[in-house]
Each structure stands twice: as C-alpha cells, then as structure tokens.
Design a protein around this motif. Structure first.
Motif, PDB file in Angstrom:
ATOM      1  N   LEU A 107       0.500  -1.258  -0.032  1.00  0.00           N
ATOM      2  CA  LEU A 107      -0.126   0.113   0.014  1.00  0.00           C
ATOM      3  C   LEU A 107       0.967   1.400  -0.181  1.00  0.00           C
ATOM      4  O   LEU A 107       0.642   2.089  -0.968  1.00  0.00           O
ATOM      5  CB  LEU A 107      -0.873   0.109   1.179  1.00  0.00           C
ATOM      6  CG  LEU A 107      -1.831   0.561   1.705  1.00  0.00           C
ATOM      7  CD1 LEU A 107      -3.020   1.131   0.086  1.00  0.00           C
ATOM      8  CD2 LEU A 107      -2.153   1.323   2.609  1.00  0.00           C
ATOM      9  N   PHE A 108       1.505   1.793   0.925  1.00  0.00           N
ATOM     10  CA  PHE A 108       2.546   2.544   0.696  1.00  0.00           C
ATOM     11  C   PHE A 108       3.427   2.930  -0.027  1.00  0.00           C
ATOM     12  O   PHE A 108       3.992   3.845  -0.915  1.00  0.00           O
ATOM     13  CB  PHE A 108       3.587   2.318   1.998  1.00  0.00           C
ATOM     14  CG  PHE A 108       3.081   2.933   3.284  1.00  0.00           C
ATOM     15  CD1 PHE A 108       2.603   3.922   3.784  1.00  0.00           C
ATOM     16  CD2 PHE A 108       2.931   2.202   4.545  1.00  0.00           C
ATOM     17  CE1 PHE A 108       2.390   4.340   4.685  1.00  0.00           C
ATOM     18  CE2 PHE A 108       2.344   1.775   5.678  1.00  0.00           C
ATOM     19  CZ  PHE A 108       1.560   3.416   6.252  1.00  0.00           C
ATOM     20  N   GLY A 109       3.518   1.087  -0.959  1.00  0.00           N
ATOM     21  CA  GLY A 109       4.683   1.253  -2.125  1.00  0.00           C
ATOM     22  C   GLY A 109       3.623   2.430  -3.066  1.00  0.00           C
ATOM     23  O   GLY A 109       4.457   3.410  -4.575  1.00  0.00           O
ATOM     24  N   ARG A 110       2.576   1.922  -3.334  1.00  0.00           N
ATOM     25  CA  ARG A 110       1.384   1.875  -4.509  1.00  0.00           C
ATOM     26  C   ARG A 110       1.291   3.451  -3.903  1.00  0.00           C
ATOM     27  O   ARG A 110       1.026   3.687  -5.223  1.00  0.00           O
ATOM     28  CB  ARG A 110       0.311   0.968  -4.096  1.00  0.00           C
ATOM     29  CG  ARG A 110      -0.211   1.274  -5.470  1.00  0.00           C
ATOM     30  CD  ARG A 110      -1.236  -0.035  -5.600  1.00  0.00           C
ATOM     31  NE  ARG A 110      -1.424  -0.932  -3.949  1.00  0.00           N
ATOM     32  CZ  ARG A 110      -2.960  -0.143  -3.402  1.00  0.00           C
ATOM     33  NH1 ARG A 110      -3.629   0.952  -4.404  1.00  0.00           N
ATOM     34  NH2 ARG A 110      -3.199  -1.252  -2.673  1.00  0.00           N
ATOM     35  N   LEU A 111       1.351   3.895  -3.268  1.00  0.00           N
ATOM     36  CA  LEU A 111       0.969   5.104  -3.000  1.00  0.00           C
ATOM     37  C   LEU A 111       1.765   6.114  -3.150  1.00  0.00           C
ATOM     38  O   LEU A 111       1.997   7.355  -2.941  1.00  0.00           O
ATOM     39  CB  LEU A 111      -0.020   5.558  -1.379  1.00  0.00           C
ATOM     40  CG  LEU A 111      -1.556   4.736  -1.697  1.00  0.00           C
ATOM     41  CD1 LEU A 111      -2.386   5.138  -0.948  1.00  0.00           C
ATOM     42  CD2 LEU A 111      -2.291   4.874  -3.030  1.00  0.00           C
ATOM     43  N   GLY A 112       3.472   5.273  -2.939  1.00  0.00           N
ATOM     44  CA  GLY A 112       4.206   6.919  -3.110  1.00  0.00           C
ATOM     45  C   GLY A 112       4.772   7.771  -1.844  1.00  0.00           C
ATOM     46  O   GLY A 112       4.963   8.041  -1.411  1.00  0.00           O
ATOM     47  N   LEU A 113       4.495   6.490  -0.843  1.00  0.00           N
ATOM     48  CA  LEU A 113       4.518   6.856   0.744  1.00  0.00           C
ATOM     49  C   LEU A 113       5.128   6.790   1.445  1.00  0.00           C
ATOM     50  O   LEU A 113       5.390   6.919   2.660  1.00  0.00           O
ATOM     51  CB  LEU A 113       2.926   7.086   1.633  1.00  0.00           C
ATOM     52  CG  LEU A 113       1.869   7.651   0.749  1.00  0.00           C
ATOM     53  CD1 LEU A 113       0.293   7.604   2.429  1.00  0.00           C
ATOM     54  CD2 LEU A 113       1.758   9.044   1.927  1.00  0.00           C
ATOM     55  N   MET A 114       6.681   5.355   0.474  1.00  0.00           N
ATOM     56  CA  MET A 114       7.801   4.558   1.852  1.00  0.00           C
ATOM     57  C   MET A 114       8.234   5.683   2.119  1.00  0.00           C
ATOM     58  O   MET A 114       8.488   5.645   3.637  1.00  0.00           O
ATOM     59  CB  MET A 114       8.173   4.046   0.306  1.00  0.00           C
ATOM     60  CG  MET A 114       7.939   2.576  -0.122  1.00  0.00           C
ATOM     61  SD  MET A 114       7.336   1.547   1.608  1.00  0.00           S
ATOM     62  CE  MET A 114       7.229   0.142   0.608  1.00  0.00           C
ATOM     63  N   ALA A 115       9.015   6.740   1.852  1.00  0.00           N
ATOM     64  CA  ALA A 115       9.817   7.032   2.055  1.00  0.00           C
ATOM     65  C   ALA A 115       9.401   8.190   3.937  1.00  0.00           C
ATOM     66  O   ALA A 115      10.387   9.501   3.916  1.00  0.00           O
ATOM     67  CB  ALA A 115      10.060   8.630   1.194  1.00  0.00           C
ATOM     68  N   TRP A 116       8.110   8.922   3.683  1.00  0.00           N
ATOM     69  CA  TRP A 116       6.927   9.636   4.780  1.00  0.00           C
ATOM     70  C   TRP A 116       6.777   8.544   5.869  1.00  0.00           C
ATOM     71  O   TRP A 116       6.424   8.719   5.954  1.00  0.00           O
ATOM     72  CB  TRP A 116       6.209  10.099   3.708  1.00  0.00           C
ATOM     73  CG  TRP A 116       6.588  10.543   2.661  1.00  0.00           C
ATOM     74  CD1 TRP A 116       6.557  10.761   1.290  1.00  0.00           C
ATOM     75  CD2 TRP A 116       7.135  11.876   2.324  1.00  0.00           C
ATOM     76  NE1 TRP A 116       7.005  11.268   1.335  1.00  0.00           N
ATOM     77  CE2 TRP A 116       7.453  12.510   1.321  1.00  0.00           C
ATOM     78  CE3 TRP A 116       7.253  12.804   3.877  1.00  0.00           C
ATOM     79  CZ2 TRP A 116       7.733  14.106   1.218  1.00  0.00           C
ATOM     80  CZ3 TRP A 116       8.474  14.816   3.440  1.00  0.00           C
ATOM     81  CH2 TRP A 116       8.042  14.629   2.595  1.00  0.00           C
ATOM     82  N   ARG A 117       6.628   7.372   5.746  1.00  0.00           N
ATOM     83  CA  ARG A 117       6.284   6.555   6.635  1.00  0.00           C
ATOM     84  C   ARG A 117       6.736   7.219   8.535  1.00  0.00           C
ATOM     85  O   ARG A 117       5.525   7.115   8.908  1.00  0.00           O
ATOM     86  CB  ARG A 117       6.579   4.549   6.657  1.00  0.00           C
ATOM     87  CG  ARG A 117       6.422   4.505   5.500  1.00  0.00           C
ATOM     88  CD  ARG A 117       6.548   2.707   5.590  1.00  0.00           C
ATOM     89  NE  ARG A 117       5.890   2.083   5.900  1.00  0.00           N
ATOM     90  CZ  ARG A 117       6.324   0.857   5.909  1.00  0.00           C
ATOM     91  NH1 ARG A 117       6.237   0.708   4.835  1.00  0.00           N
ATOM     92  NH2 ARG A 117       5.232  -0.696   6.538  1.00  0.00           N
ATOM     93  N   GLY A 118       7.594   7.622   8.348  1.00  0.00           N
ATOM     94  CA  GLY A 118       7.620   8.395   9.973  1.00  0.00           C
ATOM     95  C   GLY A 118       7.541   9.716   9.485  1.00  0.00           C
ATOM     96  O   GLY A 118       7.464   9.972  11.432  1.00  0.00           O
ATOM     97  N   SER A 119       7.452  10.394   8.814  1.00  0.00           N
ATOM     98  CA  SER A 119       7.099  11.703   9.056  1.00  0.00           C
ATOM     99  C   SER A 119       6.101  11.806   9.925  1.00  0.00           C
ATOM    100  O   SER A 119       5.345  11.199   9.587  1.00  0.00           O
ATOM    101  CB  SER A 119       6.623  12.505   7.804  1.00  0.00           C
ATOM    102  OG  SER A 119       8.404  11.712   6.797  1.00  0.00           O
TER     103      SER A 119
END
Ligand code: ADP
Ligand code: MG
Length: 244
Positions: free
Chosen positions: A112-124
């Motif tokens: 899900l995070f990959g698909r939505l381009g959120l990988m780098a933002w998980r900890g933000s």
C-alpha cells in the motif's frame, strides 16, 4: 435496481432528511434521492454548494441516522473527507494503521505504501507534509482495509493540478485492480468527466436526484474533444448545475 449482470454493492434511498437545529428554523437537506452503485463502478455526485451532498454521504455511511429512508452496503466503506483529518501527533504509518480494525493493525502495508508513493514518509508527522501528501495519507488510510466502496467528499479541492491528477489516478488504478467501487462528491465537472462511469446530478437544497448520466466511453479512450463535447451537452441539458 442494477443493470443486468452487475452486482450492486451500495443502495441509497433517502426519502427525506431534515435538520432541526435547536432554536433555529428546520432545514430540509435531502428529498427523494435514490441510487445504487455497482461493483467496480466510479460514480460522481455533482450538485450546488449547500445542496445536501455531504449530508447524503454521512447518511449512507451510517454517521447520521436521523432520516427517512434506507441505506445498505456501506458497512465496509473507506472514507476520505475534504480535510485529511490526520492525527498530528501520530506518524504517517500510525495514521494509516488506524484505518484498520485492531486485529489487523499489525499487517504488512509495504504494498500500500509503495503503491501510494508514501514509502519515504512512513515515519514523518502530518505537519511535515504538503496538503497533497496529507490527502494521500488519508487515501492510504481509507484503502488500508481493502474496502468494497471508497467514499470521497471533494477530496482534491485546493490541490494543484498535478497533485490532484496523481491522486485521481491512484483511485482509478485501485478500482481497475480490485473491483472496488467509488462514490465521489466533486465540484469539478472536468474531473468527474475524466474518471466517472456515471454522474449523479442533484438539485439545490433539498438535494434530489435530477439526472443519472452514464458515461459509456472507456476511461482509457477519453480525450479532450470527447470531454469537451460531453461537458457542453451536460451544460445545455442542466444549466443550473453544470456551468457553461
Ligand atoms: P453540501 O455538502 O452539498 O455543500 P451539506 O450537506 O453540507 O451540503 O449541507 C446541506 C444543508 O444542510 C446546508 O444548508 C447546511 O447549512 C445544512 N446543514 C448541514 N449540516 C447541518 C447541521 N448539523 N445542522 C443544521 N443544518 C445543517
Ligand atoms: Mg459538502
């Protein structure tokens, strides 16, 4: 209620909805608004500001039960409101996990995070993100439990065109890959014509159904000329709702 062969996943039949504010005049927000949505279908609800669209969504989601009529099928809906409604003191990852029932909260969300381009933002934290990214997190939260129906209330307003287009294609890709259905309230007629299988046009308050307009042309083959012709035809038929 549904077209031959296609399964209906959501039924809404609101006979009437009144707000009765204490000390104020009663307000009728919805009257005679009935529709169904089929699996894998994208439906856009369009109508004037203050018509009763958000009221309709709150009713079908079970958030408002003080109405006459019946609704069914939204038990497994994911929701994105206009404001991202993220918890500021929780990370992106935590906010998305809160979209899952407790027993599934620990599951693998890399896809899900990959698909939505959120990988780098998980900890933000939400504060560190642009409005577009915050909406993306809200979308991830709504999709986290693989809903049958995604309900969106003007989710792309005040985004720049690029950010709005990216979010729209994330929604469309999810529909294409999963057979999820979408009900989206939007003011943006061009956006609706780009992605919807069907438009529901509602009147000014109390919101009632004026037209149910299928857009049969496959999304992939829609071009600017078709979109402009479609918009002109709608504006000619429904000038009160679709500006020329
Ligand atoms: P839309 O989403 O189409 O802009 P809404 O569903 O938010 O419209 O509101 C429809 C009408 O109901 C508006 O006139 C609004 O002022 C009124 N309304 C909405 N919520 C309430 C409430 N909680 N109490 C009283 N009136 C309300
Ligand atoms: Mg609204």
């Amino acid at each position: 209620m549904s077209a031959a062969g296609a399964e209906s996943v959501l039924h809404v039949a609101i006979d009437s909805k009144w707000y009765r504010p204490r000390g104020g005049e009663p307000v009728e927000a919805v009257r005679d608004l009935a529709f169904s949505i089929r699996a894998g279908e994208i439906v856009c609800l369009i109508g004037p500001s203050g018509a009763g669209k958000t009221t309709t969504l709150r009713i079908l989601l079970g958030l408002d039960t003080a109405f006459e009529g019946r609704v069914a099928g939204a038990e497994q809906a994911g929701i994105v409101f206009q404001e991202p409604r993220l918890l500021p003191w929780r990370s992106v990852e935590h906010n998305v996990r809160l979209g899952l029932p407790r027993e599934r909260r620990g599951r693998d969300l890399d896809g899900l995070f990959g698909r939505l381009g959120l990988m780098a933002w998980r900890g933000s934290y939400p504060k560190a993100l642009s409005l577009g990214m915050q909406r993306r997190v809200a979308l991830a939260r709504a999709l986290a439990d693989a809903p049958r129906v995604l309900v969106l209330d003007e989710p792309f307003v005040s985004l720049d065109d690029t950010a709005a287009a990216e979010l729209r294609s994330l929604v469309v890709d999810t529909v294409d890959q999963t057979d999820m259905s979408v009900l989206m309230v939007t003011h943006n007629v061009a956006e609706a014509i780009e992605i919807a299988d069907r438009l529901l046009l509602v009147s000014r308050r109390p919101a009632s159904l004026i037209a149910d307009v299928p857009l049969a042309r496959p999304r992939r083959t829609r071009d600017r000329a078709w979109a402009e012709a479609t918009r002109s035809a709608l504006a000619a038929d429904y000038p009160d709702i679709i500006a020329l």
